[in-house]
Design a protein around this motif. Structure first.
Motif, mmCIF file in Angstrom:
data_model
loop_
_atom_site.group_PDB
_atom_site.id
_atom_site.type_symbol
_atom_site.label_atom_id
_atom_site.label_comp_id
_atom_site.label_asym_id
_atom_site.label_seq_id
_atom_site.Cartn_x
_atom_site.Cartn_y
_atom_site.Cartn_z
ATOM 1 N N ASN A 1 0.826 -1.202 0.000
ATOM 2 C CA ASN A 1 0.000 0.000 0.000
ATOM 3 C C ASN A 1 0.866 1.260 0.000
ATOM 4 O OD1 ASN A 1 -2.585 1.073 -0.099
ATOM 5 N ND2 ASN A 1 -2.563 1.499 2.072
ATOM 6 N N THR A 2 2.051 1.175 -0.547
ATOM 7 C CA THR A 2 2.981 2.301 -0.547
ATOM 8 C C THR A 2 2.461 3.519 -1.299
ATOM 9 O OG1 THR A 2 4.107 1.341 -2.456
ATOM 10 C CG2 THR A 2 5.039 0.870 -0.287
ATOM 11 N N HIS A 3 1.472 3.341 -2.175
ATOM 12 C CA HIS A 3 0.927 4.445 -2.957
ATOM 13 C C HIS A 3 -0.587 4.546 -2.843
ATOM 14 C CE1 HIS A 3 4.815 5.171 -4.822
ATOM 15 N NE2 HIS A 3 4.922 3.865 -4.927
ATOM 16 N N GLY A 4 -1.177 3.875 -1.854
ATOM 17 C CA GLY A 4 -2.621 3.933 -1.664
ATOM 18 C C GLY A 4 -3.397 2.989 -2.554
ATOM 19 N N GLN A 5 -2.717 2.026 -3.202
ATOM 20 C CA GLN A 5 -3.379 1.166 -4.164
ATOM 21 C C GLN A 5 -4.424 0.233 -3.562
ATOM 22 O OE1 GLN A 5 -0.114 1.122 -3.373
ATOM 23 N NE2 GLN A 5 0.810 -0.868 -3.697
ATOM 24 N N VAL A 6 -4.425 0.066 -2.247
ATOM 25 C CA VAL A 6 -5.451 -0.754 -1.609
ATOM 26 C C VAL A 6 -6.784 -0.013 -1.552
ATOM 27 C CG1 VAL A 6 -6.089 -1.910 0.552
ATOM 28 C CG2 VAL A 6 -3.777 -2.108 -0.334
ATOM 29 N N GLY A 7 -6.742 1.313 -1.512
ATOM 30 C CA GLY A 7 -7.961 2.111 -1.540
ATOM 31 C C GLY A 7 -8.664 2.255 -0.208
ATOM 32 N N ASN A 8 -7.925 2.032 0.873
ATOM 33 C CA ASN A 8 -8.542 2.107 2.198
ATOM 34 C C ASN A 8 -8.394 3.473 2.860
ATOM 35 O OD1 ASN A 8 -5.850 2.095 2.842
ATOM 36 N ND2 ASN A 8 -5.910 0.289 4.158
ATOM 37 N N ALA A 10 -5.560 5.132 3.278
ATOM 38 C CA ALA A 10 -4.229 5.317 3.854
ATOM 39 C C ALA A 10 -3.170 5.080 2.790
ATOM 40 C CB ALA A 10 -4.012 4.342 5.006
ATOM 41 N N ILE A 11 -2.032 5.718 2.981
ATOM 42 C CA ILE A 11 -0.863 5.450 2.155
ATOM 43 C C ILE A 11 0.208 4.936 3.096
ATOM 44 C CG2 ILE A 11 0.942 6.486 0.729
ATOM 45 C CD1 ILE A 11 -1.143 8.408 -0.352
ATOM 46 N N GLY A 12 0.719 3.748 2.806
ATOM 47 C CA GLY A 12 1.723 3.121 3.646
ATOM 48 C C GLY A 12 1.101 2.225 4.703
ATOM 49 N N GLY A 13 1.965 1.689 5.532
ATOM 50 C CA GLY A 13 1.514 0.825 6.622
ATOM 51 C C GLY A 13 1.231 -0.585 6.139
ATOM 52 N N THR A 14 1.010 -1.450 7.094
ATOM 53 C CA THR A 14 0.681 -2.827 6.754
ATOM 54 C C THR A 14 -0.817 -2.953 6.522
ATOM 55 O OG1 THR A 14 0.568 -3.306 9.111
ATOM 56 C CG2 THR A 14 2.602 -3.878 7.995
ATOM 57 N N VAL A 15 -1.165 -3.907 5.721
ATOM 58 C CA VAL A 15 -2.558 -4.080 5.329
ATOM 59 C C VAL A 15 -2.943 -5.530 5.512
ATOM 60 C CG1 VAL A 15 -4.189 -3.916 3.424
ATOM 61 C CG2 VAL A 15 -2.366 -2.239 3.636
ATOM 62 N N GLY A 16 -4.052 -5.746 6.202
ATOM 63 C CA GLY A 16 -4.595 -7.098 6.313
ATOM 64 C C GLY A 16 -5.385 -7.400 5.057
ATOM 65 N N ALA A 17 -6.575 -7.897 5.235
ATOM 66 C CA ALA A 17 -7.451 -8.176 4.088
ATOM 67 C C ALA A 17 -7.866 -6.853 3.455
ATOM 68 C CB ALA A 17 -8.669 -8.951 4.540
ATOM 69 N N TRP A 48 -7.534 4.622 -8.087
ATOM 70 C CA TRP A 48 -6.848 4.982 -6.851
ATOM 71 C C TRP A 48 -5.455 4.370 -6.868
ATOM 72 C CZ3 TRP A 48 -10.772 1.624 -7.511
ATOM 73 C CH2 TRP A 48 -10.616 0.315 -7.099
ATOM 74 N N GLY A 49 -4.549 4.930 -6.077
ATOM 75 C CA GLY A 49 -3.174 4.441 -5.976
ATOM 76 C C GLY A 49 -2.175 5.451 -6.510
ATOM 77 N N GLN A 50 -1.042 4.938 -7.007
ATOM 78 C CA GLN A 50 0.029 5.791 -7.514
ATOM 79 C C GLN A 50 -0.438 6.576 -8.734
ATOM 80 O OE1 GLN A 50 3.416 4.112 -9.678
ATOM 81 N NE2 GLN A 50 4.746 5.073 -8.158
ATOM 82 N N ASN A 51 0.059 7.800 -8.846
ATOM 83 C CA ASN A 51 -0.307 8.648 -9.966
ATOM 84 C C ASN A 51 0.910 9.363 -10.533
ATOM 85 O OD1 ASN A 51 -2.218 9.750 -11.732
ATOM 86 N ND2 ASN A 51 -2.522 11.538 -10.458
#
Length: 86
Positions: A1-8, A10-17, A48-51
């Motif tokens: 999620n270094t660029h927000g690609q998970v869409g939650n 947040a940018i960065g941090g660990t991501v569960g499901a 969403w994510g890197q741009n």
């Protein structure tokens, strides 16, 4: 999620499901290297994510940590994505 690609949101941090706060009606998802997008039944696209290379279609270079609809696209019939493009 270094660029927000998970869409939650947040940018960065660990991501569960991964979960994405998409409006109802998404019929197709496509994920690139650091960005993601969804196509809706009415033909709109949200990204969403890197741009860094404009892959979100927002006209700017800032990453998007939550899905945003792309202006000017309202009749998409399919999604295809690559490393730094969609």
């Amino acid at each position: 999620n270094t660029h927000g690609q998970v869409g939650n949101g947040a940018i960065g941090g660990t991501v569960g499901a991964p979960t994405v706060a998409l409006a109802s009606g998404a019929v197709e998802l496509a994920c690139g290297h650091y960005s993601s997008r969804a196509r809706f039944g009415d033909g709109r696209i949200a990204c969403w994510g890197q741009n860094q290379r404009g892959q979100l279609g927002t006209g700017g270079g800032a990453a998007g940590a939550t899905p945003s609809f792309v202006d000017g696209i309202g009749n998409a019939i399919h999604l295809v994505t690559g490393l730094y493009h969609a």
